[in-house]
Each structure stands twice: as structure tokens, then as C-alpha cells.
Design an enzyme around this catalytic site. Structure first.
Site, mmCIF file in Angstrom:
data_model
loop_
_atom_site.group_PDB
_atom_site.id
_atom_site.type_symbol
_atom_site.label_atom_id
_atom_site.label_comp_id
_atom_site.label_asym_id
_atom_site.label_seq_id
_atom_site.Cartn_x
_atom_site.Cartn_y
_atom_site.Cartn_z
ATOM 1 N N ASP A 61 -0.308 -8.602 1.263
ATOM 2 C CA ASP A 61 -0.772 -9.063 2.572
ATOM 3 C C ASP A 61 -2.112 -8.437 2.924
ATOM 4 O O ASP A 61 -2.471 -7.356 2.434
ATOM 5 C CB ASP A 61 0.262 -8.770 3.658
ATOM 6 C CG ASP A 61 0.572 -7.287 3.818
ATOM 7 O OD1 ASP A 61 0.712 -6.599 2.786
ATOM 8 O OD2 ASP A 61 0.681 -6.817 4.966
ATOM 9 N N GLU B 292 2.721 -4.606 4.465
ATOM 10 C CA GLU B 292 2.177 -3.253 4.584
ATOM 11 C C GLU B 292 1.237 -3.143 5.771
ATOM 12 O O GLU B 292 1.188 -2.114 6.438
ATOM 13 C CB GLU B 292 1.433 -2.858 3.300
ATOM 14 C CG GLU B 292 1.134 -1.362 3.185
ATOM 15 C CD GLU B 292 -0.164 -0.925 3.853
ATOM 16 O OE1 GLU B 292 -0.364 0.287 4.046
ATOM 17 O OE2 GLU B 292 -0.998 -1.800 4.199
#
Length: 379
Positions: free
Chosen positions: A72, A137
């Protein structure tokens, strides 16, 4: 081979082209899984609610070396301020531009390429190689690495060494590695008062006035002196909110959010105890809740740090500097299992900014560093 044609460059570009803003993965892990499966990895997708995770492992024996990272990326911000479209990877003057180039799709590509090269040279390597990859994250970190670690712990599957691909470098590739991180503790405080008219303060109780001496004293408190590995614990107020927006209303409550970044010289329990003792000393009417964002951890001298030093020296020609500064990473969820954790990745000068970029030559050097680390630990 021109740097633009390095396999690691091509794979980084393929990952950047997938607009995987948290918690989306947009097929990044599928692309990685296809490459890893082709060289003998067992692929185990772990999807928790809106988060895509992957645990991939080659080998059944210990020790287990794990590459850890995230697919991400943070939002692009104002696209008009980018030189090039953020999800159209573009090379200009030796730099690859795109959201995630440095944080951390370049590292993911380098991990894959390094592993492919290592397995081709050492098909019967010692121990196991693993990948722990998440799409959560940069976000709330609820259903990502922490959930994967819980799953592994439940079946007693242990990681010996973890190398996180966070962009640790500052001026040039490998000049800094992170061999630890400070703990992070957030407090959400509400100081209660009585709302009223500013012309009749005797009929109200202003929580801002009541809290001001407490906050002043709290912000000046000395928490510890740090140590040779960590700077002293820091305290910062992040948000203060009180009032209705009107100039003639005394507010009924004051909300304060603050954060500690703390060393191994104190514990979260000690910080909480000192804050709540000060609240009581100031005789405040309050509610407080605490969020534990991560414990401090440190990886000292040993096989992982030694291998990383050797790799950076061999590839770049200079020595690296282990540090514990900066923010938190998913390493904080891996370290409590007993694993030794390090972070090594690209230069971090443009991460989370518009025009995020990474030096193309650095991607190949990073892949070489990762490959040497594998050789040092598993050959």
C-alpha cells in the site's frame, strides 16, 4: 545493461502502475506471488477484512529469513503538483518517479529480484526464505502485519531474522540502516468543565483554563536521558480542541491528543503512571484512553546486522550507520516474537511527498545488497 532495463527497474515500474492506496493492493501481491511461486515458494494469502496480506515461504527448516514490506501507498495529494502522473512510472534524468517508488515498491522489487538470483545460484540453501507482505502499513495497521504475526504465532511458526524494506537511507543508499525503533504511545485526554456564558464565568467552569497549567508542566517534564542506542523520550501535543466556535461561550470540555516516542529506559506503564499522577495532582476532572502503537526494539551486533554491514560495504564501498531514529514501522510487530529486525531501503528524501522518486541505480544496488545478505545468512 542500461539502468532503465534492469529487471528490478521493470518490476518496480509494474508495481507503481498499480494504484494501491491503503488498504488496496490492486494485484501487487499477485504479481509478487507469481514470481515467488515459480521458484518454489508456498504462497499463503491471508485476507483480513479490507486488508490483503501474503505469507510466502521457501523451505521448511530454520533459521527463517523474512523479507517484510507493504504494497500500500499513501494518497498522492494534489496531482497537479506532480511532474508526471503518480501512477505512471516515469524515468527522468536517472530517477524513477511515481507514488511508492521509494516507499516501498522499489524495495519489494529488489527483494524479489535478489531472491530469484539467490535461489538460482543456491537452490539447496540452508534454512528458509519468507515474505511477509501487507496492504495495511500506511493505514490503521489493524488487519495487516500484526494479524499475520498472530497467525504465525498461533501455529508456532517463528521468524529468525526480518529485513524490512522501509526507506532507511538518508543521503545515499545504505548510509543508514534502522536497527531499532522507539516505542510509540498515544494519549487521548478529555478535561471536563461546565459550559456557560463568558460574561458569567462564576456560573461555568472553563476546562481550558484548568488544563493549561497541567499541559505546561507536562510539556516540560523530563522523562529519561536515553542511552547509547536511543535518544531521550520525547513528548509532543498533536491536537487540542475546545469550544463551540463562538466567542461568547465557555466550553464544556477540552480534548487533547498527545504522543510519546520512548526509549528502552522507560516503559509505557511508567509513562502512563506519571501522566495520571500529574492529572490527579492538578485536581482535574478527566477521562483518558491510551493507544499502544508499538514497543521499542533493538537489534544489536549479531548475524543479521553483521550480514547487512558486509553487504553494504561490498556493494557500495562504504560503511553503514545503524540508527534508531524516525517513526515506527511494521518491524514493531515482528520484533516482540523474538525475531531480530533491521530496516534497509532507498533514500527517504521524497517519501509521502509529491514527485516521490528513487534513483534507478540505487534499485539495482539495493537488490545486490539483499542478495549478499541472503548469502551471508543462508549459505
Amino acid at each position: 545493461m542500461p539502468a532503465d532495463d534492469y529487471p528490478v527497474t521493470e518490476l518496480t515500474k509494474a508495481l507503481i502502475a498499480r494504484p494501491s492506496v491503503t488498504p488496496l493492493d490492486e494485484g501487487c501481491q499477485t504479481l509478487m506471488a507469481e514470481r515467488l511461486s515459480a521458484i518454489g515458494f508456498n504462497i499463503e494469502p491471508m485476507v483480513f477484512e479490507d486488508t490483503t496480506n501474503m505469507w510466502a515461504r521457501r523451505g521448511n527448516e530454520g533459521p527463517v529469513f523474512c523479507f517484510a514490506g507493504h504494497t500500500d501507498v499513501v494518497p498522492t495529494g494534489d496531482v497537479s503538483r506532480w511532474h508526471t502522473p503518480p501512477f505512471v512510472p516515469t524515468i527522468i534524468d536517472g530517477y524513477l518517479y511515481g507514488r511508492g517508488a521509494a516507499d516501498m515498491k522499489g524495495s519489494l522489487a529488489a527483494m524479489i529480484i535478489a531472491t530469484e538470483r539467490f535461489v538460482a545460484k543456491h537452490p539447496d540453501h540452508h534454512g528458509s526464505i519468507a515474505f511477509l507482505i501487507t496492504s495495511d502499513e500506511e493505514g490503521p495497521f489493524i488487519n495487516g502485519t500484526t494479524r499475520v504475526i498472530d497467525t504465525l504465532e498461533a501455529r508456532n511458526e517463528k521468524i529468525t531474522w526480518a529485513l524490512v524494506g522501509e526507506p532507511s537511507s538518508t543521503l545515499k543508499l545504505g548510509d543508514v540502516v534502522k536497527n531499532g525503533r522507539r516505542g510509540s504511545l498515544t494519549g487521548n485526554l478529555t478535561v471536563k468543565g461546565i459550559q456557560g456564558h463568558v460574561a458569567y464565568p462564576h456560573l461555568a467552569d472553563n476546562p481550558i483554563h484548568k488544563a493549561a497549567p497541567f499541559l505546561a508542566e507536562l510539556s516540560q517534564m523530563h522523562w529519561d536521558n536515553g542511552n547509547e542506542f536511543f535518544p531521550p523520550t520525547s513528548f509532543q501535543i498533536a491536537n487540542i480542541n475546545g469550544g463551540t466556535g463562538a466567542s461568547n461561550v465557555i466550553p464544556g470540555a477540552l480534548d487533547v491528543m498527545f504522543n510519546f516516542r520512548y526509549s528502552t529506559e522507560v516503559s509505557a506503564d511508567i509513562l502512563i503512571e506519571r501522566v495520571e499522577a500529574l492529572l490527579k495532582a492538578h485536581e482535574l476532572d478527566y477521562d483518558i484512553s491510551w493507544i499502544f502503537n508499538g514497543l521499542p526494539f533493538l537489534t544489536g551486533d549479531g548475524p543479521l546486522l553483521d550480514a547487512t554491514r558486509i553487504a553494504i560495504r561490498q556493494v557500495t564501498g562504504y560503511e553503514t550507520d545503524p540508527q534508531t531514529t524516525g517513526g515506527t514501522s511494521d518491524g514493531r510487530f515482528i520484533a516482540p516474537t523474538g525475531a531480530k529486525v533491521l530496516e534497509l531501503g532507498p533514500v527517504n528524501a521524497t517519501i509521502h511527498k509529491v514527485n516521490e522518486c528513487v534513483k534507478v541505480d540505487d534499485l539495482e544496488q539495493l537488490a545486490l545488497c539483499y542478495e549478499v545478505i541472503l548469502e551471508q545468512l543462508l549459505c
